[in-house]
Design an enzyme around this catalytic site. Structure first.
Site, mmCIF file in Angstrom:
data_model
loop_
_atom_site.group_PDB
_atom_site.id
_atom_site.type_symbol
_atom_site.label_atom_id
_atom_site.label_comp_id
_atom_site.label_asym_id
_atom_site.label_seq_id
_atom_site.Cartn_x
_atom_site.Cartn_y
_atom_site.Cartn_z
ATOM 1 C CG HIS A 154 -26.896 -18.118 -29.857
ATOM 2 N ND1 HIS A 154 -25.687 -17.782 -29.283
ATOM 3 C CD2 HIS A 154 -27.791 -18.111 -28.835
ATOM 4 C CE1 HIS A 154 -25.851 -17.578 -27.988
ATOM 5 N NE2 HIS A 154 -27.126 -17.758 -27.688
ATOM 6 C CG HIS A 186 -30.096 -20.960 -24.944
ATOM 7 N ND1 HIS A 186 -29.069 -21.053 -24.039
ATOM 8 C CD2 HIS A 186 -29.854 -19.846 -25.663
ATOM 9 C CE1 HIS A 186 -28.242 -20.030 -24.184
ATOM 10 N NE2 HIS A 186 -28.696 -19.278 -25.167
ATOM 11 C CD GLN A 241 -27.806 -18.527 -18.126
ATOM 12 O OE1 GLN A 241 -28.466 -19.005 -19.036
ATOM 13 N NE2 GLN A 241 -27.456 -17.244 -18.110
ATOM 14 C CG HIS A 274 -24.290 -16.505 -24.211
ATOM 15 N ND1 HIS A 274 -24.059 -17.811 -24.554
ATOM 16 C CD2 HIS A 274 -25.641 -16.308 -24.321
ATOM 17 C CE1 HIS A 274 -25.214 -18.377 -24.869
ATOM 18 N NE2 HIS A 274 -26.188 -17.492 -24.739
ATOM 19 C CD GLU A 286 -27.912 -11.808 -23.936
ATOM 20 O OE1 GLU A 286 -27.301 -12.768 -23.425
ATOM 21 O OE2 GLU A 286 -29.098 -11.882 -24.320
ATOM 22 C CG ASP A 294 -30.778 -16.395 -27.770
ATOM 23 O OD1 ASP A 294 -30.304 -17.389 -27.178
ATOM 24 O OD2 ASP A 294 -30.640 -15.242 -27.340
ATOM 25 C CD1 TRP A 354 -33.641 -14.808 -20.551
ATOM 26 C CD2 TRP A 354 -33.780 -17.021 -20.911
ATOM 27 N NE1 TRP A 354 -32.838 -15.454 -19.632
ATOM 28 C CE2 TRP A 354 -32.899 -16.798 -19.828
ATOM 29 C CE3 TRP A 354 -34.022 -18.334 -21.317
ATOM 30 C CZ2 TRP A 354 -32.253 -17.839 -19.153
ATOM 31 C CZ3 TRP A 354 -33.389 -19.365 -20.647
ATOM 32 C CH2 TRP A 354 -32.516 -19.114 -19.577
HETATM 33 ZN ZN LIG Z 1 -28.060 -17.438 -25.842
#
Ligand SMILES: [Zn+2]
Length: 427
Positions: free
Chosen positions: A57, A59, A152, A210, A213, A309, A315
């Protein structure tokens, strides 16, 4: 004669003193004291030799963008999403490719040779999709990059997301993504799962959403994901990423939920570094950890991987592409400190994500790809403890990265000048 023989290897399953012979990019024999010669030989000195790390996982469209166009002041998930929304219109394909390529270099040096990356498809230009497809082509000789079409902004919440997702798949993106907990309502979240799973089933594609979360114990989209996976006969091809709401769910409900996830063959991907920093943010004290129920899912027979991630993005301002860092955090957050549990944490960044990605030829059996990592550690637990140096990284039997083991040069009166600070435990 073999192309290469690795002598005196320890394997993740605990076997020691084995030689690994490699011919034509594949493993041709694994046994003690192999009576064969290699054109090249590497002495592993009893160190751990493992198939490569796999990140289930990630991005890659956001990687190394920390500080662009500004820093996430609160450090929260929602400010991160807002910040990503500010950055998206400013992205250029060139910059996306450059950052992703740099990250892939880091990954290779740390023995990470397969990455499943989500790519946001909510920008109608699909710039990031084009960029990461280009990166996938460029890194293919040394790294497997699997791409997930990730809406997203929500597949129903964003007017063009479904159309964009279909375009991305047609362009060559591998996996169908989703984000049900971000849709406007629980009902829309459930509907988004139905739509996306049916689309994936029709196209014969894998799914990785996802999912939940959130710290909201009533966010139960994983139940719907398991339901549609089972209904559509997609067992073994679907993953739920994050699943953090499960941390806060009612225990009685979870006792029904886990067998359903197991029955549907849905895999779970926890992201320990991100879950421990982003979840529980509305809590005072006690403050929830937020990571999903990893040991309980493993005990229920559910496949569980740990993902990285984020690395230096809106983030998360930290990270380095080191899956041993990820395993180390997962181990601590889940309190998986038993001997078997620690070994399971190593599996969660190697064999388990390899199965989730459906990687062919992954492993240490004869006939598998000779994609191997030699670590400066005697076993998988020591590898996690030391975030051990990956001295050699091999792809299809060729060494593609070497890192010397670091030593400290001390200048202490009356003491020897150099110490090995790896603190390895040797018998
Ligand atoms: Zn993610």
């Amino acid at each position: 004669m073999n192309d290469l023989v690795i002598r005196n290897a320890s394997l993740p399953d605990g076997r020691k003193g084995l030689d690994i012979a490699i011919q034509d990019g594949r493993i041709s024999a694994v046994a003690a004291a192999l009576p064969v010669k290699g054109a090249e030989e590497i002495d592993a000195h009893g160190n751990l030799v493992t198939p490569p790390f796999v990140d289930a996982h990630f991005h890659m469209d956001a990687v190394l963008s920390y500080g662009l166009p500004r820093v996430n002041q609160s450090g929260t998930l929602l400010e991160g999403i807002a910040l990503w929304g500010e950055l998206k219109p400013m992205l250029t394909q060139e910059a996306l490719v450059e950052r992703a390529m740099r990250y892939c270099d880091w990954a290779v040096g740390r023995g990470l040779l397969a990455i499943r990356s989500h790519v946001d498809i909510c920008d109608d230009r699909l710039l990031a999709v084009e960029a990461l497809l280009e990166v996938k082509r460029r890194v293919a000789p040394y790294l497997d990059l699997q791409l997930v079409a990730f809406p997203q902004d929500g597949i129903l919440r964003s007017a063009t997301a479904m159309e964009n997702l279909k375009r991305a798949i047609a362009m060559g993106v591998d996996v169908v993504g989703g984000i049900p907990h971000f849709e406007r309502t629980m009902a829309d979240g459930a509907e988004s799962i139905r739509l996306l799973c049916e689309f994936a089933a029709e196209k014969g594609l894998r799914v990785d959403m996802h999912c939940d979360e959130s710290d909201d114990p009533l966010s139960r989209h994983i139940e719907t994901l398991a339901y549609h996976t089972h209904r559509l006969g997609m067992q073994g091809r679907v993953a739920g990423s994050h699943l953090t709401s499960m941390h806060s769910m009612d225990n009685y409900y979870v006792s029904k939920l886990l067998p359903l996830i197991r029955e549907a063959g849905v895999a779970a991907i926890a992201n320990p570094l991100i879950n421990i920093t982003l979840q529980g943010r509305h809590d005072t004290y006690p403050k929830r950890r937020g990571m999903t129920r990893v040991p309980e899912m493993l005990a229920a027979g559910i496949e569980v991987a740990f993902g990285h991630d984020c690395v230096m993005d809106p983030w998360y301002s930290l990270g380095s592409g080191d899956m041993l860092d990820v395993a180390q955090m997962g181990l601590h957050v889940a309190q998986m400190t038993g001997q078997d549990a620690m070994r399971q944490c190593f599996q969660a960044v190697t064999a388990a994500p390899a199965r989730i990605l459906g990687l062919e030829g992954y492993g240490l059996e004869v006939g598998c790809n000779a994609d191997l990592v030699i670590l400066d550690a005697s076993d998988s637990v020591e590898a996690i403890r030391l975030r051990a140096t990956r001295t050699h990284v091999l792809r299809r039997g060729k060494v593609i990265s070497q890192t010397p083991v670091p030593h400290a040069n001390l200048n202490l009166p009356g003491r020897p000048g150099q110490v090995d600070f790896r603190t390895k435990m040797r018998n």
